[in-house]
Design an enzyme around this catalytic site. Structure first.
Site, PDB file in Angstrom:
ATOM      1  N   ASP A 190      -9.624 -14.953  50.391  1.00 44.63           N
ATOM      2  CA  ASP A 190      -8.749 -14.461  49.328  1.00 44.63           C
ATOM      3  C   ASP A 190      -8.316 -15.651  48.478  1.00 44.63           C
ATOM      4  OD1 ASP A 190      -6.719 -11.622  49.370  1.00 44.63           O
ATOM      5  OD2 ASP A 190      -6.426 -13.227  47.905  1.00 44.63           O
TER       6      ASP A 190
ATOM      7  N   ASP B  12     -11.960 -18.965  45.673  1.00 43.96           N
ATOM      8  CA  ASP B  12     -12.321 -18.083  44.576  1.00 43.96           C
ATOM      9  C   ASP B  12     -13.801 -17.717  44.732  1.00 43.96           C
ATOM     10  OD1 ASP B  12     -12.995 -16.880  42.198  1.00 43.96           O
ATOM     11  OD2 ASP B  12     -12.408 -18.564  40.918  1.00 43.96           O
TER      12      ASP B  12
ATOM     13  N   ARG C  28     -11.310  -8.069  40.455  1.00 40.53           N
ATOM     14  CA  ARG C  28     -10.324  -7.755  39.405  1.00 40.53           C
ATOM     15  C   ARG C  28     -10.426  -6.264  39.122  1.00 40.53           C
ATOM     16  NH1 ARG C  28      -7.644 -12.029  40.428  1.00 40.53           N
ATOM     17  NH2 ARG C  28      -9.171 -13.638  40.888  1.00 40.53           N
TER      18      ARG C  28
ATOM     19  N   SER D 216     -15.732   1.934  42.703  1.00 36.35           N
ATOM     20  CA  SER D 216     -14.651   2.679  42.042  1.00 36.35           C
ATOM     21  C   SER D 216     -15.179   3.910  41.342  1.00 36.35           C
ATOM     22  CB  SER D 216     -13.994   1.756  41.007  1.00 36.35           C
ATOM     23  OG  SER D 216     -13.131   2.487  40.170  1.00 36.35           O
TER      24      SER D 216
ATOM     25  N   TYR E 267     -14.729  -3.193  33.483  1.00 37.48           N
ATOM     26  CA  TYR E 267     -14.363  -3.074  34.900  1.00 37.48           C
ATOM     27  C   TYR E 267     -15.337  -2.140  35.617  1.00 37.48           C
ATOM     28  CZ  TYR E 267     -12.044  -1.223  39.024  1.00 37.48           C
ATOM     29  OH  TYR E 267     -11.789  -0.790  40.293  1.00 37.48           O
TER      30      TYR E 267
ATOM     31  N   LYS F 289     -18.337  -2.991  38.495  1.00 31.75           N
ATOM     32  CA  LYS F 289     -18.436  -2.354  39.814  1.00 31.75           C
ATOM     33  C   LYS F 289     -19.809  -1.708  39.989  1.00 31.75           C
ATOM     34  CE  LYS F 289     -14.511  -3.188  41.870  1.00 31.75           C
ATOM     35  NZ  LYS F 289     -14.464  -3.876  43.174  1.00 31.75           N
TER      36      LYS F 289
ATOM     37  N   ARG G 288      -5.708  13.639  38.546  1.00 36.03           N
ATOM     38  CA  ARG G 288      -6.424  12.635  39.332  1.00 36.03           C
ATOM     39  C   ARG G 288      -6.473  13.051  40.798  1.00 36.03           C
ATOM     40  NH1 ARG G 288      -7.398  11.454  35.041  1.00 36.03           N
ATOM     41  NH2 ARG G 288      -7.190   9.519  33.873  1.00 36.03           N
TER      42      ARG G 288
ATOM     43  N   ASP H  86      -8.180   7.259  28.916  1.00 40.45           N
ATOM     44  CA  ASP H  86      -7.874   8.060  30.104  1.00 40.45           C
ATOM     45  C   ASP H  86      -8.679   9.357  30.092  1.00 40.45           C
ATOM     46  OD1 ASP H  86      -6.006   6.539  31.500  1.00 40.45           O
ATOM     47  OD2 ASP H  86      -4.320   7.285  30.319  1.00 40.45           O
TER      48      ASP H  86
HETATM   49  C1  UD1 Z   1      -6.989   3.242  36.697  1.00 40.13           C
HETATM   50  C2  UD1 Z   1      -8.302   2.907  36.106  1.00 40.13           C
HETATM   51  C3  UD1 Z   1      -9.313   2.950  37.193  1.00 40.13           C
HETATM   52  C4  UD1 Z   1      -8.967   1.967  38.283  1.00 40.13           C
HETATM   53  C5  UD1 Z   1      -7.616   2.331  38.815  1.00 40.13           C
HETATM   54  C6  UD1 Z   1      -7.257   1.267  39.831  1.00 40.13           C
HETATM   55  C7  UD1 Z   1      -8.303   3.698  33.762  1.00 40.13           C
HETATM   56  C8  UD1 Z   1      -8.861   4.684  32.810  1.00 40.13           C
HETATM   57  N1  UD1 Z   1      -8.665   3.845  35.053  1.00 40.13           N
HETATM   58  O1  UD1 Z   1      -7.041   4.613  37.102  1.00 40.13           O
HETATM   59  O2  UD1 Z   1     -10.567   2.608  36.666  1.00 40.13           O
HETATM   60  O3  UD1 Z   1      -9.915   2.018  39.304  1.00 40.13           O
HETATM   61  O4  UD1 Z   1      -6.664   2.390  37.755  1.00 40.13           O
HETATM   62  O5  UD1 Z   1      -6.189   0.506  39.529  1.00 40.13           O
HETATM   63  O6  UD1 Z   1      -7.551   2.821  33.397  1.00 40.13           O
HETATM   64  N2  UD1 Z   1       0.225   7.518  33.721  1.00 40.13           N
HETATM   65  C9  UD1 Z   1       1.328   8.012  33.054  1.00 40.13           C
HETATM   66  N3  UD1 Z   1       2.459   7.256  33.031  1.00 40.13           N
HETATM   67  C10 UD1 Z   1       2.556   6.045  33.631  1.00 40.13           C
HETATM   68  C11 UD1 Z   1       1.413   5.542  34.325  1.00 40.13           C
HETATM   69  C12 UD1 Z   1       0.260   6.302  34.342  1.00 40.13           C
HETATM   70  O7  UD1 Z   1       1.290   9.096  32.470  1.00 40.13           O
HETATM   71  O8  UD1 Z   1       3.605   5.417  33.566  1.00 40.13           O
HETATM   72  C13 UD1 Z   1      -0.981   8.355  33.821  1.00 40.13           C
HETATM   73  C14 UD1 Z   1      -2.237   7.738  33.266  1.00 40.13           C
HETATM   74  O9  UD1 Z   1      -2.336   7.979  31.894  1.00 40.13           O
HETATM   75  C15 UD1 Z   1      -3.292   8.472  34.086  1.00 40.13           C
HETATM   76  C16 UD1 Z   1      -2.600   8.733  35.429  1.00 40.13           C
HETATM   77  O10 UD1 Z   1      -1.214   8.559  35.191  1.00 40.13           O
HETATM   78  O11 UD1 Z   1      -3.595   9.708  33.478  1.00 40.13           O
HETATM   79  C17 UD1 Z   1      -3.026   7.780  36.512  1.00 40.13           C
HETATM   80  O12 UD1 Z   1      -2.921   6.461  35.983  1.00 40.13           O
HETATM   81  P1  UD1 Z   1      -3.251   5.160  36.868  1.00 40.13           P
HETATM   82  O13 UD1 Z   1      -2.456   5.201  38.119  1.00 40.13           O
HETATM   83  O14 UD1 Z   1      -3.098   3.988  35.962  1.00 40.13           O
HETATM   84  O15 UD1 Z   1      -4.751   5.345  37.321  1.00 40.13           O
HETATM   85  P2  UD1 Z   1      -6.067   5.659  36.482  1.00 40.13           P
HETATM   86  O16 UD1 Z   1      -5.872   5.381  35.044  1.00 40.13           O
HETATM   87  O17 UD1 Z   1      -6.542   7.000  36.854  1.00 40.13           O
END
Ligand code: UD1
Length: 325
Positions: free
Chosen positions: A31, A50, A76, A117, A141, A145, A217, A282
């Protein structure tokens, strides 16, 4: 057995390390400690380096001496950062995989579980995404992967690597209070941080084509995910291994609004959200089809959304960011 976990001091890696230790394995953690925390790995051996630095290949090889398998979690994982710094993402995620594979081959270690991922899928227009659809990642990203997965396949052909790619959906929760996610980059920690500062949780868009208008999700508990890695190690021992990629999810979707409401139920806090603009990139819905992993690994997620949120809340409250009730 001795197992090497790259990124073992990170949020997900530390859960895998803990389960390996509970199963009686010796663990070596590689790590760079850029986000990892050394106190999270118990008595595992820590080698700080690294992986993306080619000059480190001899040290990686030395660390792998006597290991029977590698679980490669280091990398990352911020989509926005990957768009801003694509070459660095390739250097870290693809270069790190290249250096690891070179060191594994030199050290004679031929078993590898790779943290891939659901970002490798991009924006699939299906209710549940199967492993065999056409892969169309939409950011560096996800691309890095996917290239990592190809490198695992190519090493299998070239020198007999036994590898498996695990495609994570939305990992959340905590198996132990001290192993909560220290980063504030995903929905649950972002909501908790808002609440900590007496602000309203944000919903990034409520005009998506989903039942309540917010994104859906597939949330998977980090302990369920870590358990799948234990089974993946067993899978690599099988002579017949029909697949080299598996989704790790629940097969169920929850909307942003449902997650925020669950945080309110579990915490007792007022979680009335405010709706803000959509976040670019998203996908409206991303849920894993988990038939393959359920059948081949005989693994099934045990935790539901309540359990995920409850454990994340407890871990948050056990740490320095505790919210006064
Ligand atoms: C994101 C990445 C994904 C990555 C994963 C790991 C994108 C498109 N995808 O997933 O590739 O593997 O993180 O870290 O960036 N949301 C809100 N309010 C908030 C925070 C999030 O509405 O304050 C929504 C987001 O718009 C999304 C959902 O919650 O629709 C989940 O968000 P998040 O937890 O960031 O995950 P992903 O975007 O699905």
């Amino acid at each position: 057995m001795s197992i090497c976990v790259t990124g073992g001091a990170g949020y997900i890696g530390a859960h895998i390390v803990r389960l390996l230790q509970q199963a009686g394995h010796q663990v070596i953690v590689l790590d760079d400690l850029s986000t990892g925390v050394p106190t999270r790995i118990g008595d595992a051996t820590l080698v700080q380096l690294d992986l993306g630095d080619t000059a480190e290949i001899p040290r990686i090889q030395a660390a792998l001496d006597g290991c029977s398998a590698v679980i490669h979690v280091a990398g990352r994982k911020q989509v926005g950062e990957s768009v801003a710094r694509p070459a660095w993402y390739y250097q870290q995620n693809v270069g790190g995989m290249a250096n690891l594979l070179l060191a594994m081959q030199a050290a004679g270690v031929d078993r590898l579980v790779f943290s891939s991922s659901a970002a490798t899928y991009g924006e699939p227009n299906v209710a549940r995404v199967r492993e065999d659809i056409v892969m169309k990642p939409i950011n560096p990203y996800g691309e890095s992967k996917l290239v990592g997965e190809w490198m695992v396949r190519d090493a299998a052909r070239a020198w007999g690597l036994r590898g498996v790619n695990l495609r994570y959906f939305n990992v959340a929760g905590a198996g132990w209070e001290e192993l909560g996610d220290p980063a504030v980059l995903n929905l649950i920690p972002m909501v908790l941080q808002k609440l900590q500062h007496s602000q309203k949780p944000a919903i990034f868009g409520d005009d998506y084509p989903t039942p309540d208008g917010t994104c859906v999700r597939d949330y998977i508990h980090v302990v369920d995910l870590a358990n799948a890695h234990m089974i993946a190690l067993d899978y690599l021992e099988r002579d017949e291994r029909p697949f080299d990629a598996f989704n790790i999810g629940t097969g169920n979707g929850n909307s942003v609004r449902e997650v925020i409401e669950m945080i309110g139920e579990v915490s007792g806090l007022d979680v009335t959200p405010e709706v803000t603009a959509r976040r670019p990139g998203d996908p409206p819905v991303l849920i894993g089809d988990v038939d393959r992993i359920e059948q081949v690994f005989e693994w099934k997620a045990q935790h539901d959304l309540r359990s995920i949120v409850d454990s994340a809340w407890r871990a948050w409250q056990a740490g320095p960011r505790r919210i006064a009730l």
